[in-house]
Design a protein around this motif. Structure first.
Motif, PDB file in Angstrom:
ATOM      1  N   ARG B 182       0.834  -1.213   0.000  1.00 15.08           N
ATOM      2  CA  ARG B 182       0.000   0.000   0.000  1.00 15.08           C
ATOM      3  C   ARG B 182       0.861   1.253   0.000  1.00 15.08           C
ATOM      4  O   ARG B 182       0.541   2.238  -0.672  1.00 15.08           O
ATOM      5  N   ASP B 183       1.944   1.216   0.775  1.00 16.78           N
ATOM      6  CA  ASP B 183       2.847   2.375   0.806  1.00 16.78           C
ATOM      7  C   ASP B 183       3.385   2.683  -0.581  1.00 16.78           C
ATOM      8  O   ASP B 183       3.483   3.843  -0.992  1.00 16.78           O
ATOM      9  N   ARG B 184       3.751   1.598  -1.289  1.00 16.80           N
ATOM     10  CA  ARG B 184       4.302   1.787  -2.631  1.00 16.80           C
ATOM     11  C   ARG B 184       3.265   2.458  -3.543  1.00 16.80           C
ATOM     12  O   ARG B 184       3.577   3.398  -4.276  1.00 16.80           O
ATOM     13  N   LEU B 185       2.039   1.980  -3.492  1.00 12.59           N
ATOM     14  CA  LEU B 185       0.996   2.560  -4.346  1.00 12.59           C
ATOM     15  C   LEU B 185       0.635   3.975  -3.886  1.00 12.59           C
ATOM     16  O   LEU B 185       0.301   4.838  -4.708  1.00 12.59           O
ATOM     17  N   ARG B 186       0.733   4.192  -2.586  1.00 12.85           N
ATOM     18  CA  ARG B 186       0.457   5.541  -2.072  1.00 12.85           C
ATOM     19  C   ARG B 186       1.473   6.538  -2.636  1.00 12.85           C
ATOM     20  O   ARG B 186       1.134   7.659  -3.004  1.00 12.85           O
ATOM     21  N   GLN B 187       2.712   6.097  -2.740  1.00 11.67           N
ATOM     22  CA  GLN B 187       3.745   6.964  -3.314  1.00 11.67           C
ATOM     23  C   GLN B 187       3.403   7.329  -4.756  1.00 11.67           C
ATOM     24  O   GLN B 187       3.589   8.470  -5.184  1.00 11.67           O
ATOM     25  N   ILE B 188       2.902   6.336  -5.488  1.00 15.59           N
ATOM     26  CA  ILE B 188       2.526   6.602  -6.889  1.00 15.59           C
ATOM     27  C   ILE B 188       1.416   7.646  -6.945  1.00 15.59           C
ATOM     28  O   ILE B 188       1.461   8.598  -7.743  1.00 15.59           O
ATOM     29  N   LEU B 189       0.418   7.480  -6.092  1.00 14.14           N
ATOM     30  CA  LEU B 189      -0.686   8.443  -6.096  1.00 14.14           C
ATOM     31  C   LEU B 189      -0.215   9.833  -5.691  1.00 14.14           C
ATOM     32  O   LEU B 189      -0.723  10.840  -6.186  1.00 14.14           O
ATOM     33  N   GLN B 190       0.758   9.884  -4.802  1.00 14.03           N
ATOM     34  CA  GLN B 190       1.264  11.191  -4.353  1.00 14.03           C
ATOM     35  C   GLN B 190       1.883  11.963  -5.511  1.00 14.03           C
ATOM     36  O   GLN B 190       1.845  13.183  -5.551  1.00 14.03           O
ATOM     37  N   GLU B 191       2.462  11.199  -6.443  1.00 16.35           N
ATOM     38  CA  GLU B 191       3.060  11.885  -7.596  1.00 16.35           C
ATOM     39  C   GLU B 191       1.997  12.565  -8.450  1.00 16.35           C
ATOM     40  O   GLU B 191       2.272  13.554  -9.120  1.00 16.35           O
ATOM     41  N   PHE B 192       0.796  12.019  -8.423  1.00 21.13           N
ATOM     42  CA  PHE B 192      -0.291  12.615  -9.202  1.00 21.13           C
ATOM     43  C   PHE B 192      -1.070  13.648  -8.401  1.00 21.13           C
ATOM     44  O   PHE B 192      -1.698  14.519  -8.959  1.00 21.13           O
ATOM     45  N   ARG B 193      -1.040  13.497  -7.087  1.00 22.45           N
ATOM     46  CA  ARG B 193      -1.796  14.425  -6.221  1.00 22.45           C
ATOM     47  C   ARG B 193      -0.876  14.937  -5.137  1.00 22.45           C
ATOM     48  O   ARG B 193      -0.665  14.230  -4.152  1.00 22.45           O
ATOM     49  N   PRO B 194      -0.379  16.129  -5.286  1.00 20.28           N
ATOM     50  CA  PRO B 194       0.531  16.659  -4.276  1.00 20.28           C
ATOM     51  C   PRO B 194      -0.115  16.820  -2.895  1.00 20.28           C
ATOM     52  O   PRO B 194       0.560  16.754  -1.895  1.00 20.28           O
ATOM     53  N   SER B 195      -1.425  16.987  -2.868  1.00 20.09           N
ATOM     54  CA  SER B 195      -2.070  17.197  -1.579  1.00 20.09           C
ATOM     55  C   SER B 195      -2.107  15.900  -0.782  1.00 20.09           C
ATOM     56  O   SER B 195      -2.631  14.893  -1.253  1.00 20.09           O
ATOM     57  N   SER B 198      -5.625  13.761   0.119  1.00 26.07           N
ATOM     58  CA  SER B 198      -6.536  13.081  -0.800  1.00 26.07           C
ATOM     59  C   SER B 198      -6.077  11.682  -1.197  1.00 26.07           C
ATOM     60  O   SER B 198      -6.651  11.082  -2.084  1.00 26.07           O
ATOM     61  N   HIS B 199      -4.998  11.157  -0.607  1.00 24.09           N
ATOM     62  CA  HIS B 199      -4.579   9.821  -1.037  1.00 24.09           C
ATOM     63  C   HIS B 199      -4.351   8.903   0.152  1.00 24.09           C
ATOM     64  O   HIS B 199      -3.315   8.271   0.272  1.00 24.09           O
ATOM     65  N   ASP B 200      -5.325   8.844   0.960  1.00 24.28           N
ATOM     66  CA  ASP B 200      -5.279   7.897   2.061  1.00 24.28           C
ATOM     67  C   ASP B 200      -5.806   6.546   1.590  1.00 24.28           C
ATOM     68  O   ASP B 200      -6.962   6.420   1.224  1.00 24.28           O
ATOM     69  N   LEU B 201      -4.922   5.538   1.553  1.00 26.64           N
ATOM     70  CA  LEU B 201      -5.328   4.219   1.069  1.00 26.64           C
ATOM     71  C   LEU B 201      -5.705   3.270   2.193  1.00 26.64           C
ATOM     72  O   LEU B 201      -5.956   2.096   1.944  1.00 26.64           O
ATOM     73  N   SER B 202      -5.711   3.800   3.412  1.00 25.98           N
ATOM     74  CA  SER B 202      -6.050   2.887   4.499  1.00 25.98           C
ATOM     75  C   SER B 202      -7.491   2.429   4.343  1.00 25.98           C
ATOM     76  O   SER B 202      -8.357   3.196   3.915  1.00 25.98           O
ATOM     77  N   PRO B 203      -7.760   1.147   4.657  1.00 32.15           N
ATOM     78  CA  PRO B 203      -9.113   0.628   4.448  1.00 32.15           C
ATOM     79  C   PRO B 203     -10.108   1.273   5.390  1.00 32.15           C
ATOM     80  O   PRO B 203      -9.727   1.804   6.435  1.00 32.15           O
ATOM     81  N   PRO B 204     -11.379   1.249   5.028  1.00 29.92           N
ATOM     82  CA  PRO B 204     -12.399   1.782   5.925  1.00 29.92           C
ATOM     83  C   PRO B 204     -12.382   1.045   7.261  1.00 29.92           C
ATOM     84  O   PRO B 204     -11.906  -0.096   7.348  1.00 29.92           O
ATOM     85  N   GLN B 205     -12.901   1.705   8.265  1.00 28.07           N
ATOM     86  CA  GLN B 205     -12.888   1.107   9.603  1.00 28.07           C
ATOM     87  C   GLN B 205     -13.561  -0.263   9.596  1.00 28.07           C
ATOM     88  O   GLN B 205     -14.641  -0.432   9.047  1.00 28.07           O
ATOM     89  N   GLY B 206     -12.863  -1.251  10.188  1.00 26.10           N
ATOM     90  CA  GLY B 206     -13.464  -2.569  10.321  1.00 26.10           C
ATOM     91  C   GLY B 206     -13.389  -3.401   9.063  1.00 26.10           C
ATOM     92  O   GLY B 206     -14.061  -4.402   8.948  1.00 26.10           O
ATOM     93  N   ASN B 207     -12.542  -3.004   8.107  1.00 23.31           N
ATOM     94  CA  ASN B 207     -12.457  -3.766   6.871  1.00 23.31           C
ATOM     95  C   ASN B 207     -11.541  -4.983   7.025  1.00 23.31           C
ATOM     96  O   ASN B 207     -11.975  -6.060   7.378  1.00 23.31           O
ATOM     97  N   HIS B 208     -10.205  -4.790   6.826  1.00 25.75           N
ATOM     98  CA  HIS B 208      -9.302  -5.925   6.883  1.00 25.75           C
ATOM     99  C   HIS B 208      -9.078  -6.406   8.294  1.00 25.75           C
ATOM    100  O   HIS B 208      -8.966  -7.594   8.531  1.00 25.75           O
ATOM    101  N   ASP B 209      -9.000  -5.470   9.233  1.00 23.73           N
ATOM    102  CA  ASP B 209      -8.750  -5.902  10.603  1.00 23.73           C
ATOM    103  C   ASP B 209      -9.887  -6.774  11.099  1.00 23.73           C
ATOM    104  O   ASP B 209      -9.683  -7.737  11.807  1.00 23.73           O
ATOM    105  N   ALA B 210     -11.098  -6.410  10.683  1.00 26.08           N
ATOM    106  CA  ALA B 210     -12.240  -7.196  11.111  1.00 26.08           C
ATOM    107  C   ALA B 210     -12.224  -8.581  10.474  1.00 26.08           C
ATOM    108  O   ALA B 210     -12.589  -9.570  11.085  1.00 26.08           O
TER     109      ALA B 210
END
Lengths: 99, 212
Positions: B182-195, B198-210
């Motif tokens: 996810r970190d790797r893909l987040r870096q890619i998105l950051q290159e397209f979106r400096p802000s 807007s590029h939080d890839l963390s899953p919604p609450q209760g997704n994978h952990d659940a």
């Protein structure tokens, strides 16, 4: 906050579907693949049989050598027999008595 | 219910419902071709989706999917329903086949088996999704183990405990591999979106952990 582009990218990755003919292709390939386990099993059984025969042969040869050493030490290993079973000291000859 | 529908719903339903494919395991283990056809009908979509996300090109994915099912047929007597679902068993075979194929293809470049996916529908390609292309490239360049975990967790939404069984590693290892991917893909998105907001890839609450 989730990224909409990322979510859309994930969604289109989840939409990847196989072509309809794939099932038929896999099932058609099955007859070619099916005999393989039997062939492998046959090969494996032959391998085990050859290995077991070789092991029995080696064991028999070694057992034979051991028997030969202990049963007929003088014919098989004279030098070993000489050390293990020394001969009786030979009698002195007449020449020795004279001297 | 058509086979395609069953497969389409396979990754979205609980494990207990996935067993509802009326596959006769006893017949399958005995070598019945009918039972094997049922197995292919029910799970070829799941396996194909995983494989295609691992190797990118559709032709390679079809060949590998066929290899997976033929390997499964040869190893059918090794499947033990007590040890896990049949989908887990198939995905384990698929994962191993993909790793072997990618290793053979590019020993020095882990994860770079193919060029980025070009098998999308023309309308999607024409739309010029630069971000998607960048994400495709990032996915292709992930190390093999991270890519497999990412595909299983993020794209196929498999439970992390099942992924740990497929990968043959501890749950913590799965989580760390997923995090790195996810970190790797987040870096890619950051290159397209400096802000950064807007590029939080963390899953919604209760997704994978659940699910773990």
């Amino acid at each position: 906050m989730p990224d909409p582009d990322y979510d859309a990218w994930l969604a289109q990755r989840r939409m990847l579907r196989p072509p309809p003919e794939l099932v038929a292709r896999i099932v058609q390939a099955l007859p070619e693949a099916a005999p393989e386990p039997a062939g492998r099993a046959q090969t494996s059984r032959w391998g085990i049989a050859i290995f077991a025969s070789a092991a029995v042969l080696v064991f028999a040869v070694r057992l034979g050598l051991l028997l030969q050493i202990f049963a007929f030490p003088e014919t098989s290993h004279p030098e070993l027999a000489a050390e293990t079973f020394p001969k009786e000291p030979r009698h002195e000859s007449r020449m020795d008595i004279r001297s | 219910m058509s086979p395609l529908y069953k497969v389409a719903t396979a990754s979205l339903v609980p494990e207990s419902l996935m067993r509802d494919h009326s596959i006769d395991i006893h017949q399958l283990r005995a070598g019945s071709r009918e039972a094997f056809r049922d197995l292919v009908d029910a799970y070829h979509g799941l396996v194909y989706q995983f494989v295609h996300n691992m190797v990118s090109h559709a032709a390679d994915a079809e060949d590998l999917t066929q290899d997976v099912f033929l390997a499964a047929f040869r190893a059918r007597t090794t499947y033990d329903p007590e040890r896990g679902a049949i989908s887990t068993w198939l995905l384990t075979i698929a994962r191993n086949r993909c790793v072997t194929a990618t290793r053979r293809q590019s020993p020095e470049l882990p994860g770079a088996f193919d060029a980025p996916s070009r098998d999308r529908p023309p309308d999607v390609q024409a739309a010029g999704h630069e971000v998607w292309k960048a994400l495709d490239e990032a996915l292709d360049r992930l190390p093999r183990d991270q890519r497999a975990v990412f595909v299983l967790a993020e794209i196929q939404e498999r439970p992390l405990a099942e992924i740990a069984r497929i990968e043959g590693v501890e749950l913590g290892t799965v989580k760390s591999r997923l995090s790195r991917a996810r970190d790797r893909l987040r870096q890619i998105l950051q290159e397209f979106r400096p802000s950064p907001a807007s590029h939080d890839l963390s899953p919604p609450q209760g997704n994978h952990d659940a699910r773990s």
